[in-house]
Design an enzyme around this catalytic site. Sequence first.
Site, PDB file in Angstrom:
ATOM      1  N   HIS A 162      -3.932  -7.571   2.362  1.00  0.00           N
ATOM      2  CA  HIS A 162      -2.792  -7.642   1.857  1.00  0.00           C
ATOM      3  C   HIS A 162      -1.928  -8.766   2.141  1.00  0.00           C
ATOM      4  CE1 HIS A 162       0.891  -5.850   0.030  1.00  0.00           C
ATOM      5  NE2 HIS A 162       1.406  -5.847   1.084  1.00  0.00           N
ATOM      6  N   HIS A 210      -3.369  -3.266   3.527  1.00  0.00           N
ATOM      7  CA  HIS A 210      -2.592  -2.228   3.057  1.00  0.00           C
ATOM      8  C   HIS A 210      -3.235  -1.100   3.029  1.00  0.00           C
ATOM      9  CE1 HIS A 210       0.234  -0.102   0.796  1.00  0.00           C
ATOM     10  NE2 HIS A 210       1.158  -1.156   1.089  1.00  0.00           N
ATOM     11  N   ARG A 263       2.643  -7.378  10.129  1.00  0.00           N
ATOM     12  CA  ARG A 263       3.841  -7.347   9.991  1.00  0.00           C
ATOM     13  C   ARG A 263       4.535  -5.969   9.527  1.00  0.00           C
ATOM     14  NH1 ARG A 263       5.441  -7.288   4.166  1.00  0.00           N
ATOM     15  NH2 ARG A 263       3.433  -7.009   3.686  1.00  0.00           N
ATOM     16  N   ARG A 307       1.442  -0.118   9.613  1.00  0.00           N
ATOM     17  CA  ARG A 307       0.309  -0.305   8.755  1.00  0.00           C
ATOM     18  C   ARG A 307      -0.967  -0.445   9.318  1.00  0.00           C
ATOM     19  NH1 ARG A 307       2.504  -4.041   4.178  1.00  0.00           N
ATOM     20  NH2 ARG A 307       3.796  -2.457   3.587  1.00  0.00           N
ATOM     21  N   GLU A 320       9.762   2.562   4.958  1.00  0.00           N
ATOM     22  CA  GLU A 320       8.286   2.349   4.910  1.00  0.00           C
ATOM     23  C   GLU A 320       7.759   2.379   6.098  1.00  0.00           C
ATOM     24  OE1 GLU A 320       6.695  -0.836   1.955  1.00  0.00           O
ATOM     25  OE2 GLU A 320       8.886  -1.042   1.497  1.00  0.00           O
TER      26      GLU A 320
HETATM   27  C1  SIN Z   1       4.485  -1.781  -0.424  1.00  0.00           C
HETATM   28  O1  SIN Z   1       5.300  -1.582  -1.249  1.00  0.00           O
HETATM   29  O2  SIN Z   1       3.809  -0.847   0.250  1.00  0.00           O
HETATM   30  C2  SIN Z   1       4.153  -3.242  -0.156  1.00  0.00           C
HETATM   31  C3  SIN Z   1       5.371  -4.072   0.533  1.00  0.00           C
HETATM   32  C4  SIN Z   1       4.968  -4.813   1.634  1.00  0.00           C
HETATM   33  O3  SIN Z   1       3.655  -5.201   1.645  1.00  0.00           O
HETATM   34  O4  SIN Z   1       6.029  -5.171   2.377  1.00  0.00           O
END
Ligand code: SIN
Length: 504
Positions: free
Chosen positions: A330, A226, A365, A272, A112
Amino acid sequence: MKNFDVIVVGSGIAGLNFALKSAEKSYRVLVITKSKIDDTGTRLAQGGIAAAIADYDHYKQHFNDTLEAGAFHNDKKAVTYLVKHGKEAIERLLEVGVKFNKKDGQLLLTREGGHRQRRVAFVADYTGLAIEEALVASVHKNKRITVLENTFVAELLIKNKKCYGVQILRDKKFENIFAKVTALATGGVGQIFEHTTNPGISTGDGLALAFRAGCKFKDLEFIQFHPTVFKFRGQTSFLISEAVRGEGAFLLNSKGKRFMVGKHPLAELAPRDIVARAIFEEEKNGSGFLDFRHKTTDYLQNRFPQIYKELAKSGFKMKKDLIPISPAAHYLCGGIKVDLKGKTSVKNLYAFGETACTGVHGANRLASNSLLEAIVFTNNVPKVNHSAFANRHSEFISESNHEILKPPQGGAQQVQDDATTTQKHQLAALRTNLQKTMWRNVGIVRNSTDLKKALKFAQSLLKKIHNAQTKESLELRNMAHAALLITKAALARKKSLGCHFTTI
Ligand code: SIN
């Protein structure tokens, strides 16, 4: 029902793991949730849980990625503790029955934003749901744990900076329940914003309870937005996991250009805050889109079944269509200040998960570190001093004149009148106004003039509902307190850092 060793407020991953761990120590535990036990933010977490468990990985790399995403504002001691306990956290979840995706007996790992390695364990695109279901099943089997659903915690029972338990509102009655340890695990605050990935229950209750109890806070200005929430007909609806980009999806602008290339070495997988701001800028000239058309339909349906189905409901096919997205509130990176054991600044009061601030997230985060934090910091439960309890209980009873307990003092008391339909409509309108005000003024890009407007709004809202007595009004009061705390923290931070971005 009136006395427990441990009271846990909230039933997401942090609350339920703490409850189970407490029960393993033979403590009598009460879990209180204002909704159904599985109506939580955890349930909606898609991506997964980060841990440096692969041969090619090392906790020091996870440490570096966490700090870089957090704009180096993180508490290094807490981050070290977090990343070193990654393996244990995964083992704990396997032990409670979470069936992570595996191949040839090995956990599959995805990527991610902000991660320089594949280190996110997952269950398709519904990791949070799988975790919640496994924890709920374990809790229901455990005879030491009592669960109270549809029960609102109105206040904490506080005297001389010590917590003695909670005052609940249940079936229109206020009642006090005492415990040696009270733990807040109420999740996030997304509902104070107009656009959010959070469920309806995420109203900052833990923050507000802790605020009225006199707790210290940390890093509240860092609200993570997010980047990729599905936006259809002007409305944001559900989250599209960052794991989609981790598996190769592109971000395009309305001209079809990959706008993250050249903005950050990790392009679409930049931290993010950077991606969310870039989309926010692109939206001034149109929309942002996710593009995953280069994968096969089979792959998309198997790897992201929920997202695939949800998009199809609105007529979008991941294989054929560009998916319109927009950022939404988020995750709260800060929260109630706690130490590595979850202790707050009020005695016998603990906080875990999103409502707490251990310092691991810094100013932004790192994706999938939150499920990890929730397990790592609840794996160790405090020792309960059995002998001291009776004294503390009677001490509180004899002098329970704390202002917050008025008017419903002491034992069970009927709420005079439940809210009328008109009052409910008025409260709903005030809630919407708060959400719009916070989105407009305390959003992705901030300035002091707008922040002051939001502060004024929250203050006047608190005046209007200071006499809250019903679940709806108590919840709105919590939202207003959370909004006030977050806005004040944002005003105090004059320079941009991580997900706090200010133009003045
Ligand atoms: C996501 O799946 O993008 C959210 C996961 C997260 O916020 O850690």
